[in-house]
Design an enzyme around this catalytic site. Structure first.
Site, short mmCIF file in Angstrom:
data_model
loop_
_atom_site.label_atom_id
_atom_site.label_comp_id
_atom_site.label_asym_id
_atom_site.label_seq_id
_atom_site.Cartn_x
_atom_site.Cartn_y
_atom_site.Cartn_z
N LYS A 95 43.41 51.71 44.77
CA LYS A 95 42.03 51.45 45.30
C LYS A 95 41.54 50.17 44.50
CE LYS A 95 37.66 53.74 45.90
NZ LYS A 95 36.96 55.18 45.74
N SER A 170 34.30 55.78 49.91
CA SER A 170 34.65 54.55 49.58
C SER A 170 36.08 54.22 49.51
CB SER A 170 33.89 54.12 48.19
OG SER A 170 34.48 54.97 47.32
N SER A 194 33.38 59.96 48.26
CA SER A 194 34.29 59.07 48.49
C SER A 194 35.88 59.23 48.54
CB SER A 194 34.18 57.93 47.39
OG SER A 194 32.86 57.42 47.49
#
Length: 490
Positions: A95, A170, A194
């Protein structure tokens, strides 16, 4: 976009699914036995990225040469008799909010577009120490703020099941890369959904662990228990495998739990007879939920009954959860990004700048009230889980929405005034301090994925994984693959 039948790949539905959609547990075992090389696995995924990532925009930084060199080293290590870690030879893209040494970490912000860290953060260190091969980075919203993945650096990540729709966020790039077959495992993080929202949107698995299960270092607030790192995968067993590499204590994280990660290495058991299950379709009437979500989730209760569970509609008292989350979230953004606001306010999207400024306006009584409120919510959750083993709820209040929007303007006819309003079904759970798993639960008539949220008592991560594995085995929703340009499985 439509979806394919379960297990589509060479040999038909019952044949070998190939390398792209093979489960990570099986791939890792084959690499350890030297039936398969890491080079073969990594090359297959790099080829897949070449074909489908231009349509999805999930992986935003890629290092194919470095990945192949690392894969070769992994193979040579085994050839010399080296002992393989649980993730040995498996490719992963991290990520883009997680620090990666020698590879840019942009946080989706023009202010950090060229930032190349000097060190890996703890989560990245652990995953690579377990043998994973770094291939690149996955897309995020600007500074990870919001549950729709778009930013000025790389643009929008699109949902593999419908390229006109959001992949969530996210950890949206991570979820989309999993769904599209670009990687077998993915790391994520979760403050208000997220991990869970993108898992729901992309028909994959995402676990928000108990705070402290996966320690964070470095961190702007090492005592924070609202934001937690966690695993994402296409199966519950694969998520548990990744968790085994991520979890375990670290003295630099004062809230880290003592249980070793190896606790999660074996696939979770699946028998559920006698399980006490609560179902909260709208979290006790506190959140609106679109009818399309309800119509997918309501029939899933029968699956649990057939597995021998006792299912009742009930919900813990969530009074005050909204205020608690918003205050603690604003405080987090002020701590983490206050200096960025001071230096470059015009470089931040207005909604994010507003969140930081909200944090700066907080008073001592505001923070004291939120802390006390969260303590009350935690105790109510403990009392609730004395009566139930798990709580089921929607992951997201909506199905994947138009990727051109910043956020849904309404949910079930109720206006949503900010970019986090529509995420309450996830962030109300965040403040409880409990583990929560998103598992694929089916599709709308139009082919959009919907996830089910399985919530357990504090520290009951293994129990949540066990329930998720049993439900997954009984339904097979997660085996449906997206039909997308360049997406033929090889």
């Amino acid at each position: 976009m439509t979806r394919t039948s379960p297990g589509t790949g060479p040999g038909g539905p019952d044949g070998d699914p190939g390398l792209i959609y093979a489960d990570a547990v099986g791939l890792a075992a084959r690499i350890r036995r030297r039936e398969l090389s890491s080079r073969e696995v990594v090359r297959a995924h790099l080829d897949r990225i070449d074909r489908v990532n231009p349509h999805v925009n999930a992986i935003v930084t890629l290092d194919p040469e470095g990945a192949m060199a690392a894969a070769a080293s992994a193979d040579e290590y085994l050839a010399r008799g080296g002992r393989a870690g649980p993730l040995h030879g498996l490719p992963i893209a991290f990520k883009d909010t997680h620090l990666t040494r020698g590879m840019r970490t942009t946080h989706g912000s023009p202010l950090r577009a060229d930032t190349v860290p000097d060190e890996d953060e703890l989560l990245v260190q652990r995953i690579q120490a377990a043998g994973a091969v770094r291939i690149g980075k996955t897309n995020v919203p600007e500074f990870g703020a919001g549950s729709h993945t778009f930013n000025p650096v790389f643009g929008v990540t699109r949902n593999p099941y419908d390229l006109s729709r959001s992949a969530g966020g996210s950890s949206g790039g991570a979820a989309a890369a999993l769904a599209a077959g670009m990687q077998p495992l993915a790391d994520g993080s979760d403050m208000g959904g997220s991990l869970r929202n993108p898992a729901s949107f992309c028909n994959v698995v995402g676990l928000r662990p108990t705070p402290g299960r996966v320690p964070s270092y470095p961190a702007s607030n090492p005592w924070d228990t609202l934001t937690v790192p966690g695993p994402m995968a296409r199966t519950v067993a694969d998520a548990a495998l990744l968790l085994s590499a991520m979890a375990g204590p670290d003295p630099r994280c004062p809230v880290s739990l003592e249980a070793p990660g190896a606790l999660f290495r074996e696939p979770p058991e699946s028998g559920l007879a006698g399980l006490r299950v609560a179902w909260a379709p709208d979290l006790g009437g506190r959140v609106p939920v679109d009818s399309a979500v309800r119509e997918v989730l309501e029939p899933q209760l029968e699956v649990f009954r057939q597995l021998g569970c006792r299912v009742e509609e009930d919900c813990p008292d969530l009074d005050g959860a909204d205020d608690v989350f918003r205050v603690l979230r604003a405080h987090h953004f002020d701590l983490a990004l206050g200096a960025v606001l001071d230096a470059s306010r015009d470089g931040l999207k207005p909604s994010l700048a507003g969140n930081i400024e909200q944090g700066r306006r907080l008073t001592g009584p505001d923070l004291a009230g939120a802390t006390a409120g969260r303590a009350r919510l935690h105790l109510r959750a403990v009392a609730f889980f004395a009566r139930y083993d798990v709580l089921l709820a929607p992951v997201s209040q909506v199905v994947p929405f138009d990727a051109a929007l910043e956020y849904p303007a309404e949910v079930a006819g109720e206006p949503q005034h900010t970019y986090i309003d529509w995420m309450r079904s996830a962030y109300f759970v965040s403040v409880l301090g409990t583990p929560a798993l998103s598992v694929p639960a089916g599709f709308t008539p139009g082919g959009l994925p919907v996830g089910l949220q399985i919530i357990g008592p504090p520290r009951a991560d293994l129990s949540v994984l066990r329930v998720g594995a049993a439900y997954e085995a009984a339904t097979g929703h997660g085996r449906h693959r997206p039909d997308m340009p360049g997406g033929d499985v090889t």
